[in-house]
Motif scaffolding. Sequence first.
Motif, mmCIF file in Angstrom:
data_model
loop_
_atom_site.group_PDB
_atom_site.id
_atom_site.type_symbol
_atom_site.label_atom_id
_atom_site.label_comp_id
_atom_site.label_asym_id
_atom_site.label_seq_id
_atom_site.Cartn_x
_atom_site.Cartn_y
_atom_site.Cartn_z
ATOM 1 N N LEU A 102 4.924 -5.229 4.069
ATOM 2 C CA LEU A 102 4.908 -3.818 3.664
ATOM 3 C C LEU A 102 4.602 -2.912 4.859
ATOM 4 C CD1 LEU A 102 2.930 -4.263 0.325
ATOM 5 C CD2 LEU A 102 5.273 -3.379 0.489
ATOM 6 N N GLN A 106 7.175 -0.078 7.381
ATOM 7 C CA GLN A 106 6.778 1.269 7.799
ATOM 8 C C GLN A 106 6.849 1.410 9.318
ATOM 9 O OE1 GLN A 106 2.581 2.313 7.370
ATOM 10 N NE2 GLN A 106 3.200 4.168 6.271
ATOM 11 N N ASP A 179 6.382 8.812 1.694
ATOM 12 C CA ASP A 179 5.792 8.094 2.828
ATOM 13 C C ASP A 179 4.264 8.125 2.767
ATOM 14 O OD1 ASP A 179 8.258 7.446 3.855
ATOM 15 O OD2 ASP A 179 8.308 9.074 5.323
ATOM 16 N N TYR A 181 2.364 8.478 0.049
ATOM 17 C CA TYR A 181 1.917 7.598 -1.032
ATOM 18 C C TYR A 181 1.995 6.130 -0.607
ATOM 19 C CZ TYR A 181 1.551 11.275 -4.579
ATOM 20 O OH TYR A 181 1.159 12.380 -5.302
ATOM 21 N N TYR A 182 3.062 5.790 0.099
ATOM 22 C CA TYR A 182 3.227 4.414 0.576
ATOM 23 C C TYR A 182 2.077 4.046 1.514
ATOM 24 C CZ TYR A 182 5.670 0.331 2.552
ATOM 25 O OH TYR A 182 6.028 -0.938 2.959
ATOM 26 N N GLU A 183 1.742 4.944 2.440
ATOM 27 C CA GLU A 183 0.634 4.703 3.363
ATOM 28 C C GLU A 183 -0.665 4.488 2.586
ATOM 29 O OE1 GLU A 183 -1.967 4.265 6.400
ATOM 30 O OE2 GLU A 183 0.229 4.288 6.593
ATOM 31 N N VAL A 186 -0.456 0.938 0.670
ATOM 32 C CA VAL A 186 -0.576 -0.192 1.592
ATOM 33 C C VAL A 186 -1.985 -0.249 2.178
ATOM 34 C CG1 VAL A 186 0.295 -1.233 3.727
ATOM 35 C CG2 VAL A 186 1.886 -0.193 2.106
ATOM 36 N N ALA A 206 3.652 -0.553 -4.759
ATOM 37 C CA ALA A 206 4.178 -0.689 -3.394
ATOM 38 C C ALA A 206 5.646 -1.083 -3.420
ATOM 39 C CB ALA A 206 3.367 -1.724 -2.621
ATOM 40 N N LEU A 209 7.700 2.002 -4.443
ATOM 41 C CA LEU A 209 7.786 2.963 -3.348
ATOM 42 C C LEU A 209 8.716 2.463 -2.244
ATOM 43 C CD1 LEU A 209 4.048 4.019 -3.180
ATOM 44 C CD2 LEU A 209 5.960 5.620 -3.407
ATOM 45 N N ALA A 210 8.566 1.192 -1.872
ATOM 46 C CA ALA A 210 9.409 0.642 -0.807
ATOM 47 C C ALA A 210 10.881 0.666 -1.207
ATOM 48 C CB ALA A 210 8.975 -0.788 -0.478
ATOM 49 N N ILE A 213 11.967 4.427 -0.982
ATOM 50 C CA ILE A 213 12.049 4.854 0.419
ATOM 51 C C ILE A 213 13.226 4.179 1.109
ATOM 52 C CG2 ILE A 213 10.852 4.813 2.643
ATOM 53 C CD1 ILE A 213 8.214 5.045 1.047
ATOM 54 N N TYR A 229 12.566 -2.047 4.375
ATOM 55 C CA TYR A 229 11.826 -1.546 3.208
ATOM 56 C C TYR A 229 12.191 -2.346 1.960
ATOM 57 C CZ TYR A 229 9.266 2.504 4.971
ATOM 58 O OH TYR A 229 8.354 3.314 5.605
#
Length: 439
Positions: A102, A106, A179, A181-183, A186, A206, A209-210, A213, A229
């Motif tokens: 994950l 990014q 991005d 939210y993903y950060e 993770v 996750a 989101l991946a 994205i 991703y």
Amino acid sequence: MDALPQHPLAIARDLYGLSQSGLAEEIRQAARRRDRRAGTTKQQASVWERPGGRVPDAWFQQLIADVFGVGHDRVTVQGWPYWLPGNEAPTALGSGATVAALREAQRRAMLNRRTLVGLAPAALAALAQQWATLDPALAASAADGQPVAPEFVTWLESSVRHLTGMATVDRQHSAQLLDSYYETVVGLLEKSRRNQVTEARLFTLASSLAQTIGWHRFDHDHHAAAGHYWSAALHAAHQVGDGDRGAGVLSDLAYQNIWLGQAGTAVDVLDHALSRTQDATARSLLHLRKARALAMNGNARACRRDLDAAEHALDSATTAPPAWCSWMSPADLAVDSGRCLIDLGETGPALHQISQGVALLPTARDKTRAVFLTYEAESLLRQGEIDHSAAIAGEALVLAQRTGASRCVRQISDLARGYEPHVKVQGVEQFLSVVRAAA
């Protein structure tokens, strides 16, 4: 319009600080170290980097590998251009490295490179086979950070559903929010303390989101980043044993391969996806995409078999489908069936199917409408209805620009070459001038 996507060789040069002339000189030196000569020039490097350009032969690939310090086993196994630096293979499933995968997706996205290729076909096929055969198992919960409240995870889930549920024309503006939210998610997986239920929810979030994205990156021709991703999304779905979501991610990877002209890889990936999902709507979409890949390869009989399977599965759906394919509808079935018929040379029936499907498509799906209208324009062009075709293509271009999907703009630009012999036909010169302005 953004610059053209980069060839992996150009990306590798950038990593090593080499111009095309510099690469040519390094190749000549590598040949001298082997007591040979290589008359490589800047122009030759340029040809290798063009979309659809000539592939360097085995001798030149050996020299290029020497320049970049790449082992020749990797050159042989992965093939051109996938062995080049900057195009690393995804992490294997079942390796216990889900959170690392994950984070790696990014990191690679931060390179912000628009590329001509996605994941290497061999690596993608291996990833799909692992997903189809490995038993998923939940990882142990982290215990070195602060506890994460289930209520906060609920808020994250609700917020992400709102972002991913927006109309296509609005969704293009949500990239930075997704991005962030993903950060956050993770980061929680890396550092927080949580129970098994909360951890499973975080991995599911996750993965969602991946996957979303990945589509953002794909729409902007960041094909390598999209592939990583989606690979990360597959890891996270596999971690919690969500077979339907995993099949959806494989379907996205297969669609990318279809878009990039790698139909054989797409068929293999979709076969693995079909092996572990039972939802009728999901199976319909998987069969439809497989039919598209088979049509690209000219396999008419197998294509029609999968089109029939897609129609039967969609007609038999009685329960709510997984979120990743909730949009699948008779409109998609009709248009993609027509796209298959175009590839099989049956432009008359194709036009009927595509026109029927476009009429059924909801207005919220403007990006899809742009793709479908481009199919319709291509069918009309092949039948000699030039003026009508140009008008439809112009409409598709307007929609593609409105949604901010550069891959769709490029699809129309590629089609525009077919109008160049017909500049005297009404509307064609105007359409071509608009396309040139968008380039």
